[in-house]
Design an enzyme around this catalytic site. Structure first.
Site, PDB file in Angstrom:
ATOM      1  N   SER A 214      -2.226  11.611  43.130  1.00  0.00           N
ATOM      2  CA  SER A 214      -3.291  11.468  44.102  1.00  0.00           C
ATOM      3  C   SER A 214      -3.617  12.823  44.730  1.00  0.00           C
ATOM      4  O   SER A 214      -4.116  13.703  44.065  1.00  0.00           O
ATOM      5  CB  SER A 214      -2.925  10.425  45.152  1.00  0.00           C
ATOM      6  N   LYS A 266     -18.899   4.867  65.498  1.00  0.00           N
ATOM      7  CA  LYS A 266     -17.877   5.763  66.041  1.00  0.00           C
ATOM      8  C   LYS A 266     -16.488   5.186  65.822  1.00  0.00           C
ATOM      9  O   LYS A 266     -15.524   5.912  65.583  1.00  0.00           O
ATOM     10  CB  LYS A 266     -18.129   6.003  67.538  1.00  0.00           C
TER      11      LYS A 266
END
Length: 383
Positions: A214, A266
């Site tokens: 990864s 947000k």
């Protein structure tokens, strides 16, 4: 080539002991705020103090081999005189042949240098070509005393050093050991490696002995060549975001979580508030965007690879990995030993200390980690 028979190799191999050199950063005085709060200033300036170790030296192994040879040496005195004479002549012939090869290599180097200088070659560049260096650096995010951010900071120091000191004739062997982590950390590390290739023209070999999965593979795939041990794990081109949600538990104990935001997205999914469908869809979209960028990053840096085919999140043993993930199967030790005969192989170790210097610094680091985990949700990670 001129490099393939370097007469300086014999002198490098004959070094009596490993050569280590350490650079020391300048001292830094405590700031007035640090003095007021009772904190200590860093012992050294922000720049790293490097330790350089010449790895070509194998004096310890040669001494051990000498002891072993003496232990199991064959007593030739019992052999017939004619046989002893033939053995001695064969040994003398082998020694003479070795000296002749060294002299021939030196003559070829002299001829090559003369021809290049006559052709107007730059003397500094020619010297660098005749005596190339292989720099070795570690990118290890698994060590308990080094968080991923610390490994990236060390890599950044090494990159800065090599931009100032390396030439296009040199090489960097980056030994990677990492199962992944935060996208931003490993994206920065990959960008640093790419920067070296662009600014210096440095050849980069990434070696994997245990794991470069990864985020670790995100860094490795930027190199010119990826070499992995057969049973090392590589790949895992995917993204994960795991967020425990304790909103129902808080309701049980009548605990209110007050959250104030500006901006529609947000905050999406967080540990402390019930997730809405819109928030979950938005978070999944963000993860998909990161995954697409990761997939394209692998495709852009690994020529001929089926980026979509390997971007499944799977990790493979290097020996069984899809075509294009790795270039060769070998350990980092094998790669370095191949370099010993033709170059100075130097381990570069940044020495600055990333541990907190005082309680306030430790609290600041803890607060930064908690801010992401508790208030901002979990950032997408490449694990």
């Amino acid at each position: 080539s001129a490099r393939g028979s370097d007469p300086g190799a014999s002198s490098r191999a004959a070094t009596s002991r490993p050569r280590r050199t350490r650079t020391v950063a300048a001292k830094k005085r405590p700031s007035p705020l640090a003095q007021l709060l009772g904190g200590d200033a860093p012992d050294e300036a922000p720049g790293a103090a490097f330790t350089f170790t010449l790895l070509n030296d194998d004096a310890r192994l040669r001494r051990s081999k000498t002891v072993l040879d003496e232990l199991v040496s064959v007593n030739h005195d019992a052999l017939p005189e004619a046989t002893r004479t033939r053995l001695k002549k064969a040994a003398d012939d082998a020694s003479k042949s070795k000296k002749d090869r060294a002299k021939e290599a030196l003559d070829r180097h002299a001829t090559f240098v003369a021809e290049q200088l006559d052709a107007g070659a730059d003397a500094v560049d020619l010297t660098a070509e005749l005596r190339p260096r292989v720099f070795v650096a570690d990118f290890d995010t698994t060590r308990k005393d080094k968080r991923p951010g610390g490994a990236v900071a060390r890599l950044e120091e090494v990159v800065g050093l090599l931009e100032a000191a390396a030439t296009r004739h040199d090489e960097l062997v980056l030994r990677i050991k990492s199962p992944g982590g935060a996208v931003s950390d490993f994206g920065l590390a990959a960008s640093l490696v790419a920067r070296l290739r662009k600014t210096v023209g440095l050849k980069i070999t990434a070696t994997v002995d245990v794991v470069a999965a990864s985020g670790g593979y995100m860094v490795a795939c930027v190199a010119d060549r990826v070499v992995a041990a057969p049973f090392a794990f590589v790949g895992s081109v995917g993204v994960v975001s795991l967020i425990p949600n304790i909103a129902r538990a808080l309701d049980t104990y009548e605990v209110d979580v007050l959250q104030f935001t500006a901006g529609r997205y947000k905050r999406t999914v967080t540990p402390l508030t019930p997730p809405t469908e819109e928030a979950k869809i938005k978070l999944q979209a963000e993860i998909d965007e990161v995954h697409a960028a990761f997939r394209d990053h692998v495709g852009d840096n690994r020529e001929g690879i089926d980026a979509a085919g390997v971007a499944t999140g799977e990790a493979w043993l290097a020996a069984l990995a899809p075509e294009g993930l790795v270039d060769d199967l070998a350990t980092s030790g094998e790669v370095l030993r191949e370099k010993f005969a033709t170059a100075d192989v130097v381990l570069v170790s940044p020495g600055f200390d990333r541990r907190p210097k005082n309680v306030l610094e430790a609290l600041a680091g803890g607060a930064q980690a908690l801010r992401g985990a508790l208030l901002g949700g979990a950032a997408p990670a490449v694990h």
